[in-house]
Design an enzyme around this catalytic site. Structure first.
Site, PDB file in Angstrom:
ATOM      1  N   HIS A   1      38.562  12.140  50.699  1.00  0.00           N
ATOM      2  CA  HIS A   1      39.807  12.516  49.765  1.00  0.00           C
ATOM      3  C   HIS A   1      40.592  11.042  49.743  1.00  0.00           C
ATOM      4  O   HIS A   1      40.892  11.104  48.752  1.00  0.00           O
ATOM      5  CB  HIS A   1      40.681  13.651  50.690  1.00  0.00           C
ATOM      6  CG  HIS A   1      42.096  13.719  50.105  1.00  0.00           C
ATOM      7  ND1 HIS A   1      42.181  14.452  49.176  1.00  0.00           N
ATOM      8  CD2 HIS A   1      43.352  12.875  50.234  1.00  0.00           C
ATOM      9  CE1 HIS A   1      43.556  14.475  48.715  1.00  0.00           C
ATOM     10  NE2 HIS A   1      44.209  13.586  49.367  1.00  0.00           N
ATOM     11  N   GLU A   2      41.051  10.321  50.734  1.00  0.00           N
ATOM     12  CA  GLU A   2      42.027   9.220  50.616  1.00  0.00           C
ATOM     13  C   GLU A   2      40.976   8.084  49.866  1.00  0.00           C
ATOM     14  O   GLU A   2      41.699   7.217  49.001  1.00  0.00           O
ATOM     15  CB  GLU A   2      42.278   8.778  51.743  1.00  0.00           C
ATOM     16  CG  GLU A   2      42.963   9.443  52.813  1.00  0.00           C
ATOM     17  CD  GLU A   2      44.226   9.932  52.011  1.00  0.00           C
ATOM     18  OE1 GLU A   2      44.652   9.202  51.366  1.00  0.00           O
ATOM     19  OE2 GLU A   2      44.878  10.949  52.518  1.00  0.00           O
TER      20      GLU A   2
ATOM     21  N   HIS B   1      41.461   8.535  46.226  1.00  0.00           N
ATOM     22  CA  HIS B   1      42.740   7.734  45.504  1.00  0.00           C
ATOM     23  C   HIS B   1      42.471   6.465  45.025  1.00  0.00           C
ATOM     24  O   HIS B   1      43.007   5.827  44.028  1.00  0.00           O
ATOM     25  CB  HIS B   1      43.889   7.522  46.539  1.00  0.00           C
ATOM     26  CG  HIS B   1      44.606   9.216  46.956  1.00  0.00           C
ATOM     27  ND1 HIS B   1      44.898   9.833  45.865  1.00  0.00           N
ATOM     28  CD2 HIS B   1      44.793   9.453  48.131  1.00  0.00           C
ATOM     29  CE1 HIS B   1      45.517  10.786  46.478  1.00  0.00           C
ATOM     30  NE2 HIS B   1      45.339  10.823  47.865  1.00  0.00           N
TER      31      HIS B   1
ATOM     32  N   ASP C   1      46.410  13.403  44.054  1.00  0.00           N
ATOM     33  CA  ASP C   1      46.272  14.510  45.122  1.00  0.00           C
ATOM     34  C   ASP C   1      46.844  15.944  43.825  1.00  0.00           C
ATOM     35  O   ASP C   1      47.565  15.862  43.150  1.00  0.00           O
ATOM     36  CB  ASP C   1      47.577  14.610  46.055  1.00  0.00           C
ATOM     37  CG  ASP C   1      47.489  13.694  46.901  1.00  0.00           C
ATOM     38  OD1 ASP C   1      46.405  13.667  47.809  1.00  0.00           O
ATOM     39  OD2 ASP C   1      48.419  12.789  47.392  1.00  0.00           O
TER      40      ASP C   1
END
Length: 207
Positions: free
Chosen positions: A158-159, A162, A168
């Site tokens: 997920h990170e 970015h 998000d």
């Protein structure tokens, strides 16, 4: 985009939850970072934050593409990361990179020197996050406690999303990687969905 001061709202929100970073991370961290965290309980929105994280993504892309220019025969853009300051998460970082590499074709993640971004680990009350100073300098921070509560590969993937240009979307379902901690700790899916894969491919194809 240059910013001398982040918004007062953002500064106060981060100051309320700021914890001590490891020495290595503290050296890289801006004084008042804009943060995109994993869980919706953290500070999660302002126009300034969105602009700052866009600057981080664009700087990573520019760095990777400038290196690619030296080898124009490469079919994809290679983004290099340094995981040496997050040794506890070596396997999770490698798994997250493999997931993204098998999911998209226009950008690939590789461990190596002369990195475009870095991973750090430690304790932080905000949990895990991608952080930037708004001028393109940034890193991914992986929090110990949060990675015990949530699926660690999902958190890391997920990170990393970015860095590849995705924001998000906490209200999304578990099948959406960028929903982060929104679906709760029971969600263990570490894979981006078709829309997220398409978005990353488009971003790295057209810049």
């Amino acid at each position: 985009m240059k910013r001398s001061v982040l918004s007062a709202t953002l500064g106060l929100a981060l100051a309320a939850g700021l914890a001590v970073l490891p020495t290595t991370a503290a050296a890289a961290a801006p004084a008042a970072p804009a943060v995109q965290g994993y869980t919706a309980s953290t500070y999660a929105g302002s126009a300034a934050e969105t602009a700052d994280n866009q600057a981080f993504f664009q700087a990573v892309m520019a760095s990777a593409k400038s290196k690619q220019a030296a080898n124009p025969l490469l079919a994809t853009v290679v983004v290099t990361y340094d995981a040496s300051s997050a040794p506890s998460f070596r396997n999770q970082i490698a798994s997250a990179a493999q997931i993204w590499n098998s999911s998209v074709g226009n950008v690939q993640l590789r461990a190596g020197s002369n990195a475009d971004f870095r991973y750090y680990e430690g304790n932080d009350s905000r949990g895990s996050y991608a952080s930037t100073d708004g001028h393109g300098s940034g890193y991914i921070f992986l929090d110990y406690q949060q990675n015990q509560q949530y699926n660690s590969v999902r958190v890391t993937a997920h990170e990393t999303g970015h860095v590849l240009g995705l924001p998000d979307h906490y209200s999304g379902p578990c099948s959406e990687l960028m929903s982060g901690g929104g679906p709760g700790p029971s969600c263990t899916n570490p894979y981006p969905n078709s829309n997220e894969r398409s978005r990353v491919n488009s971003l790295w194809l057209f810049g």
